[in-house]
Write a protein that holds these residues in place. Structure first.
Motif, short mmCIF file in Angstrom:
data_model
loop_
_atom_site.label_atom_id
_atom_site.label_comp_id
_atom_site.label_asym_id
_atom_site.label_seq_id
_atom_site.Cartn_x
_atom_site.Cartn_y
_atom_site.Cartn_z
N LYS A 65 -14.08 -11.17 2.50
CA LYS A 65 -12.82 -10.70 3.10
C LYS A 65 -11.67 -10.95 2.13
CE LYS A 65 -11.85 -11.90 7.36
NZ LYS A 65 -11.38 -12.75 8.49
N VAL A 66 -10.85 -9.93 1.93
CA VAL A 66 -9.65 -10.03 1.09
C VAL A 66 -8.45 -9.62 1.95
CG1 VAL A 66 -8.39 -9.10 -0.89
CG2 VAL A 66 -10.83 -9.63 -1.09
N ILE A 67 -7.43 -10.46 1.95
CA ILE A 67 -6.19 -10.12 2.65
C ILE A 67 -5.10 -9.93 1.61
CG2 ILE A 67 -4.39 -10.92 4.23
CD1 ILE A 67 -6.49 -12.36 5.83
N ILE A 68 -4.34 -8.86 1.76
CA ILE A 68 -3.23 -8.54 0.85
C ILE A 68 -1.92 -8.82 1.56
CG2 ILE A 68 -2.09 -6.71 -0.47
CD1 ILE A 68 -4.89 -5.33 -0.59
N VAL A 69 -1.06 -9.63 0.95
CA VAL A 69 0.26 -9.95 1.51
C VAL A 69 1.32 -9.35 0.59
CG1 VAL A 69 1.86 -11.79 2.16
CG2 VAL A 69 -0.60 -12.08 2.54
N ALA B 176 -7.69 -1.43 -3.20
CA ALA B 176 -8.30 -1.70 -1.89
C ALA B 176 -9.46 -0.75 -1.61
CB ALA B 176 -7.24 -1.59 -0.80
N ASP B 177 -9.30 0.51 -1.96
CA ASP B 177 -10.37 1.49 -1.74
C ASP B 177 -11.63 1.12 -2.54
OD1 ASP B 177 -8.82 2.95 -0.03
OD2 ASP B 177 -8.23 4.46 -1.52
N LYS C 141 -17.27 -1.36 -2.22
CA LYS C 141 -18.24 -2.39 -2.62
C LYS C 141 -18.56 -3.33 -1.47
CE LYS C 141 -16.87 -2.17 -7.48
NZ LYS C 141 -18.15 -1.63 -7.99
N GLY C 142 -18.12 -2.96 -0.25
CA GLY C 142 -18.47 -3.73 0.94
C GLY C 142 -17.54 -4.87 1.28
N VAL C 143 -16.37 -4.94 0.65
CA VAL C 143 -15.41 -6.00 0.93
C VAL C 143 -14.50 -5.58 2.09
CG1 VAL C 143 -13.57 -7.45 -0.02
CG2 VAL C 143 -15.45 -6.70 -1.49
N GLU C 144 -14.28 -6.48 3.05
CA GLU C 144 -13.35 -6.22 4.14
C GLU C 144 -11.92 -6.47 3.64
OE1 GLU C 144 -12.28 -7.75 8.70
OE2 GLU C 144 -13.79 -8.79 7.50
N LYS D 195 -8.10 -18.70 7.43
CA LYS D 195 -9.08 -19.77 7.27
C LYS D 195 -10.46 -19.24 6.92
CE LYS D 195 -6.75 -23.09 10.31
NZ LYS D 195 -6.83 -23.90 11.56
N SER D 196 -10.74 -18.00 7.30
CA SER D 196 -12.05 -17.41 7.00
C SER D 196 -11.97 -16.37 5.88
CB SER D 196 -12.62 -16.76 8.27
OG SER D 196 -11.75 -15.74 8.74
N THR D 197 -10.90 -16.42 5.08
CA THR D 197 -10.67 -15.45 4.02
C THR D 197 -11.03 -16.04 2.66
OG1 THR D 197 -8.91 -14.39 5.29
CG2 THR D 197 -8.95 -13.96 2.93
#
Length: 473
Positions: free
Chosen positions: A316-320, A338-339, A344-347, A388-390
């Motif tokens: 998982k990747v979060i962008i801020v 992001a695309d 490649k299967g990353v959330e 926390k799960s990123t």
């Protein structure tokens, strides 16, 4: 226009006009409701525009208009300017454009009140309540006009984004405000007093300047929202002046929506509106320039190849995003990154802080322009539990909204401000030109944590390098 209609139609025309006004009001309300979600905001804006169009057309039947030449010319010129601005103004300049819209809205309301005052010819013929609404419309509209253009200058950079103050300014502004309200009372008591009328106009224009100049440039999201509310209140007052129900209702709706949004912005910074308006807090976001942070501290720099590898192996990747993303005009490259990660299967998710950017919803609009799916955009309250799960958080152009000092240091200027809890993630990567502090003028300890890496450089160039690295992995 109504003079050309048959007498039988003219007899029922007032009732028809009020029914159409009611219809336009309903369209306005539906439009505002749909503005509450990014997925429906576009149609909401279109509905609000339709309501305005209906209101303009029906008003032409409601008023005794002698000549339509200037009206038609105004519609043609205004439409051309609006279409040009909508197509040509860059996303980074959108806050400035909104500030100008607010200013013109307030100025137009003040001119309507002035025009009605002059049209009557003999002000003594006006009732007391009419004179009060004329005075208040000129007062609020004029403050909005000059205040909005000062906000425009601060956002554009030709007026310092730092607070511009002088000793006793708040007291001076308060005295001017009270004095202007007294002048409104004087005008109501003595409508023939031209001195009172012009003093209201002049002092109100000055108040707009003196009210916004002490506010730091990074507080402009709150200021723009508040001035938007002012423009709505001024329009509502102008509606009372000319006895137009649609203008009264639509202005009240805009005023109320602006106040609600202003309150949301203040809560997002854990500051009162009074502190924003009178606290002379903060200045320009100095992410592009300014004093360097403590050079004795150690930061861990990274490269495009390293970032690409970390993101590919993440679940998982979060962008801020922050204002730096808008300045670099990197939203389209970010979407490309992001695309590639999703393929490649990353959330991938996006976390949006309420005051990120230079106007309410700035980041949402910026990312929508790059066709980022609405269901990937999460508000701060929604996304914070996910950190926390990123595995990796990409912080692009944000600073104070991710500063853990807001949670750990009671003496800090931003203590208590709700922030994005990015430090809960396994890895954070900050895209920034330098270690310069944000508008609060304080260092960010996130930069020096072992779990953080710094990717220095222009955000667009950095993201393009990551795109290339992803192609090669």
């Amino acid at each position: 226009m109504s003079n050309f209609l048959p007498p039988s139609v003219q007899a029922v025309l007032p009732n028809i006009i009020q029914l159409v006004y009611l219809l336009a009001t309903g369209v306005f309300i539906m439009g505002i409701k749909r503005l509450g979600s990014p997925a429906t905001a576009r149609s909401g804006n279109q509905l609000a525009a339709l309501g305005m169009f209906i209101g303009v057309i029906v008003t032409l039947f409601d008023q005794q208009i002698i000549s339509y030449e200037l009206i038609i010319a105004g519609i043609v010129v205004g439409s051309a300017i609006g279409a040009f601005a909508a197509k040509k103004v860059e996303m980074t300049a959108m806050p400035e454009m909104v500030a100008i819209f607010n200013g013109f809205g307030g100025g137009a309301s003040a001119l309507v009140a002035w025009g009605e005052f002059v049209r009557i010819g003999a002000p003594t013929m006006l009732a007391g309540q009419d004179l009060v609404t004329i005075g208040l419309s000129i007062l609020i509209g004029s403050i909005t006009f000059t205040g909005s253009f000062i906000a425009f200058g601060k956002l554009k950079g030709f007026i310092s984004g730092n607070p511009v103050t002088f000793p006793g300014q708040n007291i001076f502004n308060a005295l001017l405000t009270v004095g202007t309200l007294v002048l409104v009372g004087w005008l109501t008591y003595d409508p023939s007093s031209q001195l009172a009328f012009w003093l209201i106009f002049g002092i109100a224009l000055l108040l707009g300047i003196l009210t916004v100049m002490p506010i730091g440039g990074a507080d402009m999201p709150v200021v723009i929202s508040l001035l938007n509310s002012y423009s709505g209140l001024a329009a509502s007052m102008a509606g009372f002046v000319i006895n137009n129900n649609l203008l009264i209702i639509s202005g009240a709706l805009v005023g109320a929506a602006g106040l609600i949004l202003t309150n949301i912005m203040c809560n997002a910074m854990n500051r009162s509106l009074g502190n924003v308006l009178f606290g002379a807090f903060g200045g320009n976001d100095s992410s592009e320039s300014g004093p360097a942070a403590d050079t004795d501290k150690t930061v861990r720099e990274t490269t495009a190849d390293d970032v690409a590898i970390q993101c590919i192996y993440a679940n998982k990747v979060i962008i801020v995003p922050g204002y730096g993303l808008a300045v670099a005009q990197a939203q389209h490259v970010l979407k490309e990154v992001a695309d590639k990660l999703e393929k490649k299967g990353v959330e991938v998710k996006y976390g949006i802080h309420p005051v990120a950017g230079r106007m309410p919803g700035h980041m949402n609009v910026l990312l929508a322009e790059a066709d980022v799916p609405y269901d990937q955009l999460y508000d701060m309250e929604q996304i914070n539990p996910d950190f926390k799960s990123t595995d990796v958080v990409l912080i692009i152009g944000a600073n104070d909204v991710v500063n853990p000092t807001a949670k750990t240091e009671p003496g800090s200027p931003i203590y208590g401000m709700p922030i994005m809890n990015v430090d809960d993630a396994e890895r954070t990567i900050v895209f920034k030109r330098s270690l310069s502090p944000g508008f609060a003028g304080i260092d960010n300890p996130l930069f020096y944590k072992e779990s953080n890496q710094m990717f220095f450089g222009d955000a667009k160039d950095s993201l393009q390098a990551i795109t290339q690295a992803l192609n090669e992995v």
